[in-house]
Design an enzyme around this catalytic site. Structure first.
Site, PDB file in Angstrom:
ATOM      1  N   ARG A  50      45.299  53.912  50.575  1.00  0.00           N
ATOM      2  CA  ARG A  50      45.051  54.043  49.137  1.00  0.00           C
ATOM      3  C   ARG A  50      46.349  53.786  48.368  1.00  0.00           C
ATOM      4  O   ARG A  50      46.359  53.201  47.282  1.00  0.00           O
ATOM      5  CB  ARG A  50      44.516  55.447  48.791  1.00  0.00           C
ATOM      6  N   TYR A 102      35.899  41.757  25.385  1.00  0.00           N
ATOM      7  CA  TYR A 102      34.850  41.893  26.394  1.00  0.00           C
ATOM      8  C   TYR A 102      34.126  43.238  26.184  1.00  0.00           C
ATOM      9  O   TYR A 102      34.776  44.263  25.953  1.00  0.00           O
ATOM     10  CB  TYR A 102      35.499  41.804  27.791  1.00  0.00           C
ATOM     11  N   ASP A 174      44.529  40.454  28.486  1.00  0.00           N
ATOM     12  CA  ASP A 174      43.504  40.181  29.494  1.00  0.00           C
ATOM     13  C   ASP A 174      43.464  38.656  29.661  1.00  0.00           C
ATOM     14  O   ASP A 174      43.063  37.935  28.754  1.00  0.00           O
ATOM     15  CB  ASP A 174      42.154  40.736  29.001  1.00  0.00           C
ATOM     16  N   LYS A 199      36.415  37.181  38.829  1.00  0.00           N
ATOM     17  CA  LYS A 199      36.069  35.918  38.175  1.00  0.00           C
ATOM     18  C   LYS A 199      36.792  34.734  38.851  1.00  0.00           C
ATOM     19  O   LYS A 199      36.710  34.616  40.049  1.00  0.00           O
ATOM     20  CB  LYS A 199      36.401  36.033  36.682  1.00  0.00           C
TER      21      LYS A 199
HETATM   22  N1  PLP Z   1      37.744  41.212  31.255  1.00  0.00           N
HETATM   23  C1  PLP Z   1      36.959  40.172  31.006  1.00  0.00           C
HETATM   24  C2  PLP Z   1      37.413  39.114  30.029  1.00  0.00           C
HETATM   25  C3  PLP Z   1      35.710  40.044  31.615  1.00  0.00           C
HETATM   26  O1  PLP Z   1      34.920  38.992  31.353  1.00  0.00           O
HETATM   27  C4  PLP Z   1      35.306  41.067  32.528  1.00  0.00           C
HETATM   28  C5  PLP Z   1      33.992  41.012  33.197  1.00  0.00           C
HETATM   29  O2  PLP Z   1      33.124  40.228  32.819  1.00  0.00           O
HETATM   30  C6  PLP Z   1      36.157  42.153  32.761  1.00  0.00           C
HETATM   31  C7  PLP Z   1      37.384  42.189  32.117  1.00  0.00           C
HETATM   32  C8  PLP Z   1      35.763  43.275  33.681  1.00  0.00           C
HETATM   33  O3  PLP Z   1      35.876  42.907  35.015  1.00  0.00           O
HETATM   34  P1  PLP Z   1      35.014  43.505  36.211  1.00  0.00           P
HETATM   35  O4  PLP Z   1      33.597  43.128  35.982  1.00  0.00           O
HETATM   36  O5  PLP Z   1      35.640  42.906  37.426  1.00  0.00           O
HETATM   37  O6  PLP Z   1      35.190  44.986  36.184  1.00  0.00           O
END
Ligand code: PLP
Length: 388
Positions: A50, A102, A174, A199
């Site tokens: 961990r 998001y 992000d 992604k």
């Molecule tokens: N940030 C963005 C721009 C996203 O599109 C997403 C998910 O679609 C996330 C964060 C969150 O990621 P996760 O689904 O891996 O938790």
């Protein structure tokens, strides 16, 4: 020639010297939860998975080199990377985030605010006055997401980060939608960069993961401390599989982006399109800024279908190649209706304010041939009653 290695070199060579035991070129998966100590007072580098794990280290080293970071943590999802960034803040801290971020980020920040753990201000970061007013209130963290999801609005990272830092805030970007192959937020003044590695970085739509990276080694230490304390780390299996996916990232991005450019040009000609968003188009308001801070327009497109929500349902039902699903960045082209899918965590008022309407569709362009994708979209427009 710059000494910094290029993305293709970083991902192809990542971990090839990472096995001290047998020298295997393809790194093994170290699944053990725990490691033998030489004696009770000598802590080995790897003691408990961990806290620290060789597969996570190989992945975070590759991601850090791609982003120009000192290091960071590899987490179990993009959302746990976002939570990790928020855990760095003191109780009651003010977070300034984009009004069109998001939906999961919006839900997380709002949820923590409802419990009194932090305060939140969602602003249009392109509205200079709104941003300046928000910064006057002394935020501890400014959240940047550019291009935004799903409208692909571009925020000036260097200007926003400089203003945020002058106001004493940490700045996180992000970078999920562009990946370090197309944008490096730390070079533009951000303190932290986060990813949903679910992604494009993994790219194969077969696992969940995230990462939070920092330029400053002291911040990297705090990130590791909280990732361990809160148990947010990714499994060895997921980290190893993500590194395998990452090896083809530059190739995939080149191809996905080339197809997205062609499709965006094709969509521009379609009668059935009410509004089109793609940073590579001359008609896109943020094109110049995107050219300045990005190394390409990326693989995401969004558009509104003429005829409203009912026509949009018809459009989606007619698709045969493109899959209706709410993720992005993988090999298969996915389409989603953000208002009821990715952004359903955002109440209707907030959606309206962010410009997320019921007829808006978001396309994550994959590795198929552009002609086949255009033919599929044509079926959609015909079903929407608009001709094609
Ligand atoms: N940030 C963005 C721009 C996203 O599109 C997403 C998910 O679609 C996330 C964060 C969150 O990621 P996760 O689904 O891996 O938790």
């Amino acid at each position: 020639m710059s000494k910094a290695r290029r993305p293709a070199t970083i991902v192809a060579s990542a971990g090839t010297r990472g096995d001290p035991g047998y020298g295997s070129v393809s790194p093994p998966v170290w699944t053990s939860d725990t490691y033998r100590w030489p004696d009770s007072d000598t802590k080995p580098t790897y003691d408990y998975s961990r806290t620290v794990n060789p597969n996570r280290d190989l992945l975070s080293e590759a991601l850090a080199e791609l982003e120009g970071a000192a290091g960071g943590a590899v987490t179990g999802s993009g959302q746990s990377a976002a939570l990790l960034a928020l855990l760095l803040l003191p109780a009651g801290a003010l977070v300034v985030a984009p009004h069109d971020c998001y939906g999961g980020t919006f839900r997380l920040i709002k949820g923590l605010e409802a419990q009194g753990k932090l305060r939140a201000l969602f602003v249009d970061q392109n509205d200079e006055r709104a941003l300046a007013e928000a910064l006057d209130r002394g935020p501890a963290l400014v959240w940047i997401e550019t291009p935004s999801n799903p409208l692909l609005r571009i925020v000036d990272i260097a200007a926003c980060a400089a203003a945020a830092k002058a106001a004493g805030a940490l700045v996180v970007a992000d970078n999920t939608l562009l990946t370090p192959c197309r944008q490096r937020p730390l070079d533009l003044g951000c303190d932290l960069v986060m990813h949903s590695t679910t992604k494009a970085l993994n790219g194969h739509s077969d696992l969940f993961g995230g990462a939070l990276l920092a330029a400053d080694p002291e911040l990297v230490e705090r990130i590791h401390w909280w990732a361990n304390a809160a148990g947010l780390s990714a499994s060895a299996q997921d980290a190893a599989q993500t590194l395998r996916g990452l090896r083809t990232l530059p190739l995939r991005i080149d191809r996905q982006e080339a197809t997205a450019k062609r499709l965006a040009g094709w969509l521009e000609e379609q009668e059935g399109v009410l509004e089109l968003h793609y940073p590579g188009l001359d008609t896109f308001p943020g094109k110049k800024l995107a050219e300045r801070q990005q190394q390409g327009p990326g693989f995401m497109i969004s558009f509104r279908v003429k005829g409203g929500e009912a026509a949009t349902h018809g459009f989606l039902a007619a698709l045969e190649t493109i899959t209706l699903a709410s993720s992005l960045g993988g090999y298969a082209t996915l389409i989603c209706k953000p208002s009821t899918m990715t952004h359903r965590g955002m109440p209707p008022e907030a959606q309206a304010e962010a410009g997320i309407h019921g007829d808006l569709l978001r396309l994550s362009v994959g590795l198929e041939e552009a002609e086949d994708l255009a033919a599929d979209l044509e079926r959609g427009f015909a079903a929407a009653g608009q001709g094609g």
